[in-house]
Write an enzyme that holds these catalytic residues in place. Structure first.
Site, PDB file in Angstrom:
ATOM      1  N   LYS A 169      35.280  53.606  31.680  1.00  0.00           N
ATOM      2  CA  LYS A 169      34.329  52.627  32.216  1.00  0.00           C
ATOM      3  C   LYS A 169      34.022  53.013  33.660  1.00  0.00           C
ATOM      4  O   LYS A 169      34.746  52.671  34.596  1.00  0.00           O
ATOM      5  CB  LYS A 169      34.870  51.206  32.174  1.00  0.00           C
ATOM      6  CG  LYS A 169      33.725  50.221  32.411  1.00  0.00           C
ATOM      7  CD  LYS A 169      34.067  49.041  33.252  1.00  0.00           C
ATOM      8  CE  LYS A 169      34.038  49.194  34.723  1.00  0.00           C
ATOM      9  NZ  LYS A 169      32.726  49.286  35.379  1.00  0.00           N
ATOM     10  N   GLU A 244      45.180  53.547  41.393  1.00  0.00           N
ATOM     11  CA  GLU A 244      44.841  54.319  42.601  1.00  0.00           C
ATOM     12  C   GLU A 244      43.983  53.409  43.467  1.00  0.00           C
ATOM     13  O   GLU A 244      42.810  53.201  43.171  1.00  0.00           O
ATOM     14  CB  GLU A 244      44.059  55.581  42.218  1.00  0.00           C
ATOM     15  CG  GLU A 244      44.865  56.588  41.424  1.00  0.00           C
ATOM     16  CD  GLU A 244      45.967  57.262  42.241  1.00  0.00           C
ATOM     17  OE1 GLU A 244      46.011  57.081  43.470  1.00  0.00           O
ATOM     18  OE2 GLU A 244      46.793  57.964  41.628  1.00  0.00           O
ATOM     19  N   CYS A 278      38.947  56.643  50.054  1.00  0.00           N
ATOM     20  CA  CYS A 278      40.233  55.943  50.069  1.00  0.00           C
ATOM     21  C   CYS A 278      41.191  56.591  51.057  1.00  0.00           C
ATOM     22  O   CYS A 278      42.024  55.935  51.648  1.00  0.00           O
ATOM     23  CB  CYS A 278      40.832  55.930  48.679  1.00  0.00           C
ATOM     24  SG  CYS A 278      40.894  57.567  47.946  1.00  0.00           S
ATOM     25  N   GLU A 378      41.019  47.491  54.872  1.00  0.00           N
ATOM     26  CA  GLU A 378      40.207  48.661  54.540  1.00  0.00           C
ATOM     27  C   GLU A 378      38.731  48.285  54.664  1.00  0.00           C
ATOM     28  O   GLU A 378      38.265  47.350  54.014  1.00  0.00           O
ATOM     29  CB  GLU A 378      40.508  49.093  53.102  1.00  0.00           C
ATOM     30  CG  GLU A 378      39.771  50.358  52.717  1.00  0.00           C
ATOM     31  CD  GLU A 378      39.981  50.716  51.250  1.00  0.00           C
ATOM     32  OE1 GLU A 378      39.816  49.827  50.389  1.00  0.00           O
ATOM     33  OE2 GLU A 378      40.293  51.883  50.970  1.00  0.00           O
TER      34      GLU A 378
HETATM   35  P1  NAD Z   1      36.404  47.828  42.628  1.00  0.00           P
HETATM   36  O1  NAD Z   1      37.829  47.453  42.516  1.00  0.00           O
HETATM   37  O2  NAD Z   1      35.422  46.795  42.980  1.00  0.00           O
HETATM   38  O3  NAD Z   1      35.886  48.462  41.255  1.00  0.00           O
HETATM   39  C1  NAD Z   1      36.515  49.572  40.654  1.00  0.00           C
HETATM   40  C2  NAD Z   1      36.217  49.545  39.165  1.00  0.00           C
HETATM   41  O4  NAD Z   1      36.839  48.401  38.586  1.00  0.00           O
HETATM   42  C3  NAD Z   1      34.722  49.443  38.834  1.00  0.00           C
HETATM   43  O5  NAD Z   1      34.439  50.230  37.703  1.00  0.00           O
HETATM   44  C4  NAD Z   1      34.580  47.961  38.518  1.00  0.00           C
HETATM   45  O6  NAD Z   1      33.487  47.668  37.679  1.00  0.00           O
HETATM   46  C5  NAD Z   1      35.900  47.678  37.816  1.00  0.00           C
HETATM   47  N1  NAD Z   1      36.295  46.263  37.768  1.00  0.00           N
HETATM   48  C6  NAD Z   1      35.905  45.262  38.596  1.00  0.00           C
HETATM   49  N2  NAD Z   1      36.446  44.084  38.187  1.00  0.00           N
HETATM   50  C7  NAD Z   1      37.207  44.362  37.099  1.00  0.00           C
HETATM   51  C8  NAD Z   1      38.020  43.566  36.230  1.00  0.00           C
HETATM   52  N3  NAD Z   1      38.140  42.247  36.393  1.00  0.00           N
HETATM   53  N4  NAD Z   1      38.660  44.167  35.219  1.00  0.00           N
HETATM   54  C9  NAD Z   1      38.560  45.499  35.027  1.00  0.00           C
HETATM   55  N5  NAD Z   1      37.786  46.298  35.798  1.00  0.00           N
HETATM   56  C10 NAD Z   1      37.121  45.744  36.835  1.00  0.00           C
HETATM   57  O7  NAD Z   1      36.351  49.055  43.651  1.00  0.00           O
HETATM   58  P2  NAD Z   1      35.071  49.838  44.159  1.00  0.00           P
HETATM   59  O8  NAD Z   1      34.346  48.963  45.124  1.00  0.00           O
HETATM   60  O9  NAD Z   1      34.346  50.410  43.005  1.00  0.00           O
HETATM   61  O10 NAD Z   1      35.765  51.065  44.933  1.00  0.00           O
HETATM   62  C11 NAD Z   1      36.238  50.976  46.222  1.00  0.00           C
HETATM   63  C12 NAD Z   1      37.749  50.843  46.235  1.00  0.00           C
HETATM   64  O11 NAD Z   1      38.342  51.898  45.496  1.00  0.00           O
HETATM   65  C13 NAD Z   1      38.334  50.968  47.628  1.00  0.00           C
HETATM   66  O12 NAD Z   1      39.335  50.000  47.813  1.00  0.00           O
HETATM   67  C14 NAD Z   1      38.950  52.354  47.634  1.00  0.00           C
HETATM   68  O13 NAD Z   1      39.979  52.552  48.553  1.00  0.00           O
HETATM   69  C15 NAD Z   1      39.414  52.482  46.235  1.00  0.00           C
HETATM   70  N6  NAD Z   1      39.579  53.906  45.884  1.00  0.00           N
HETATM   71  C16 NAD Z   1      40.839  54.417  45.720  1.00  0.00           C
HETATM   72  C17 NAD Z   1      41.017  55.764  45.433  1.00  0.00           C
HETATM   73  C18 NAD Z   1      42.386  56.377  45.257  1.00  0.00           C
HETATM   74  O14 NAD Z   1      42.461  57.487  44.750  1.00  0.00           O
HETATM   75  N7  NAD Z   1      43.454  55.735  45.654  1.00  0.00           N
HETATM   76  C19 NAD Z   1      39.899  56.585  45.321  1.00  0.00           C
HETATM   77  C20 NAD Z   1      38.638  56.027  45.516  1.00  0.00           C
HETATM   78  C21 NAD Z   1      38.485  54.679  45.775  1.00  0.00           C
END
Ligand code: NAD
Length: 476
Positions: A169, A244, A278, A378
């Site tokens: 997804k 992650e 991240c 963050e």
């Molecule tokens: P997000 O948590 O809003 O969304 C991530 C994914 O989760 C998306 O596909 C979203 O549609 C899905 N999602 C949202 N609600 C959900 C639910 N209730 N159930 C299941 N899935 C759900 O994050 P974002 O805004 O897409 O990305 C930014 C974040 O990601 C930042 O906090 C960043 O640090 C983190 N990030 C971490 C890494 C790592 O490797 N540690 C890498 C990149 C980004």
């Protein structure tokens, strides 16, 4: 104008059952460049069913068969480097040089998984006991928007190496990039049902994956809040989870550092992927005794961090991905000013001449205390907090005084001293003197930055469960 109405289920592009259509907006000028139909629960259930049907056979595949599949994936994606890069620049606003690196890292994930798999014993035995490493089952791969191809390929590569079938997804902000990637992955001619991809909302498609009893594992890249939610909801079906999550990574400049090298390195780490990374080193810890020098060098170096069209190779910082993200960054800059930090470079609003898109000013704050909001939360944008420290011990304490623990950097001339500092940092990865990468080294967070690891054998192990078979010497 692109119109995307299909998902990828059981080896074919199939029309969406979901009816919600969203605009695809180009972040450089807010133009609508396409439309995408989002998946719903029914699309998700079809994808899960396809992965479940494919699992018994694929999970029994040999190392050699998985190796061949990883090679085909590598070849198929390698053929589309330019298209994948162009999609990341257009839909996400990633600067072109960095976007190409991300795409290359995505493609390399298949090769790196192949190398790691060769070295992993999937069976071991002693006496009359045999332990085999079994594929955990159907894996739901839920990914963020800031490096779409990399997250999908990295998770897919590890899952394929382990013998899992998957439902991906991707973020709903990545329909265009996912479409190009899917065309590439389709060309790899995978066994039907091994790979299924449904792009939709997190609280619809993501939630269905997390709650469905036929999904055995979730590997998630995204925010802490959603990661915690997944862990809680997944408990009902005993999901294995890899999370992650975010970071607030410190870069410690030791007092023996050559600032002419240290500050450019630190700023590159801070503004990585336009700050939407991240691992971005968004807290810069500098010795109090050299603060004035640091300020001066930072102001000079910031002149080369040009904001601009992400397609222009001279650009260092592109737009934020969306209006939400633009506003989030503005609100943190406002908060920093309100809490008493001083703007050294940048500030509120659009950079001059870039009012049309989601561009923000790369911003550096000084006079930051580590308990301020901009040092603890963050931001996920190009905003750097410079924090002054007294001694090495003081720097280590400030670096570790965070809920996060994803990445850290130490910069100094005396390598032994830099190593002594590095081993005291509570972070999943610590780099010394500059950003470094190794596709076999584990990636993941301490504390709120996550659970589990990706990359290399660590990433593959996350999709495996050991099973022991013990033969009795005789009947009771
Ligand atoms: P997000 O948590 O809003 O969304 C991530 C994914 O989760 C998306 O596909 C979203 O549609 C899905 N999602 C949202 N609600 C959900 C639910 N209730 N159930 C299941 N899935 C759900 O994050 P974002 O805004 O897409 O990305 C930014 C974040 O990601 C930042 O906090 C960043 O640090 C983190 N990030 C971490 C890494 C790592 O490797 N540690 C890498 C990149 C980004």
């Amino acid at each position: 104008m692109q119109t995307i109405t299909t998902h990828y289920i059981n080896g074919a592009f199939v029309e969406s059952h979901g009816r919600e259509v969203v605009d695809i907006i180009r972040p450089t000028d807010r133009a609508v460049i396409g439309h995408a139909t989002l998946a719903d629960e029914e699309d998700t259930r079809l994808a899960i069913a396809a992965a479940r049907r494919a699992f018994p056979s694929y999970s029994q595949s040999s190392k050699e068969e998985r190796t061949q599949i990883l090679r085909r994936l590598h070849a198929a994606t390698s053929a589309r480097v330019d298209d994948l890069t162009a999609a990341m620049v257009e839909e996400y606003g990633g600067v072109v040089q960095f976007s190409r690196l991300i795409v290359e890292a995505a493609i390399n994930a298949f090769h790196a998984a192949e190398v790691a798999l060769q070295d992993m014993p999937l069976e071991s035995s002693w006496g009359t006991t045999t332990v085999t490493q079994e594929a955990v089952g159907v894996a739901g791969l839920i990914t963020a928007w800031n490096a779409n191809a990399l997250f999908i390929c990295l998770k897919l590569a590890s899952a394929v190496a382990a013998g899992c079938t998957v439902v991906v997804k991707p973020s709903e902000l990545c329909s265009l990039q996912t479409r190009v990637l899917l065309e590439a992955l389709h060309a790899a001619n995978l066994p039907k049902g091994l790979l299924n991809v449904v792009t939709g909302r997190g609280d619809v498609v993501g939630a269905e994956l997390v709650r469905h009893p036929d999904v055995d594992k979730i590997s998630f890249t995204g925010s802490v809040g959603v990661g915690q939610h997944i862990m809680r909801e997944g408990a009902a079906t005993m999901k294995r989870v890899t999370l992650e999550l975010g970071g607030k990574s410190p870069t410690i400049v030791l007092d023996d550092a050559d600032l002419g090298q240290a500050i450019p390195s630190a700023l590159i780490m801070a503004f990585l992927n336009s700050g939407q990374a991240c691992a971005a080193g968004t807290r810069l810890l500098v010795p109090k005794s050299r603060l004035e020098e640091v300020k001066q060098v930072t102001q000079e170096v910031m002149r080369v961090f040009a904001v601009g069209d992400p397609a222009d190779p001279k650009t260092a910082v592109g737009p934020m991905v969306s209006l939400n993200q633009y506003e989030r960054v503005q609100s943190y800059i406002r908060k920093g000013i309100e809490e008493g930090a001083e703007v050294l470079v940048g500030g509120l609003g659009h950079p001059e001449g870039f009012e049309a898109g989601y561009f923000v000013k790369p911003t550096v704050f000084v006079n930051v205390k580590n308990d301020m909001t901009i040092a603890q939360e963050e931001i996920f944008g190009p905003v750097l907090a410079i924090i002054a420290y007294d001694t090495d011990e003081d720097a280590i304490q400030i670096a570790n005084d965070s809920n996060y623990g994803l990445h850290a950097a130490v910069i100094g001339t005396d390598l032994q001293r830099a190593r002594r500092v590095a081993v005291q940092l509570r972070a999943g990865r610590v780099v010394i003197n500059n950003m470094a990468d190794d596709p076999q080294a584990p990636w993941g967070g301490f504390k709120h930055s996550g659970v589990g690891r990706e990359y290399g054998r660590y990433g593959i192990e996350a999709y495996l469960e050991p099973r022991a078979i013990l033969e009795s010497k005789g009947a009771f």
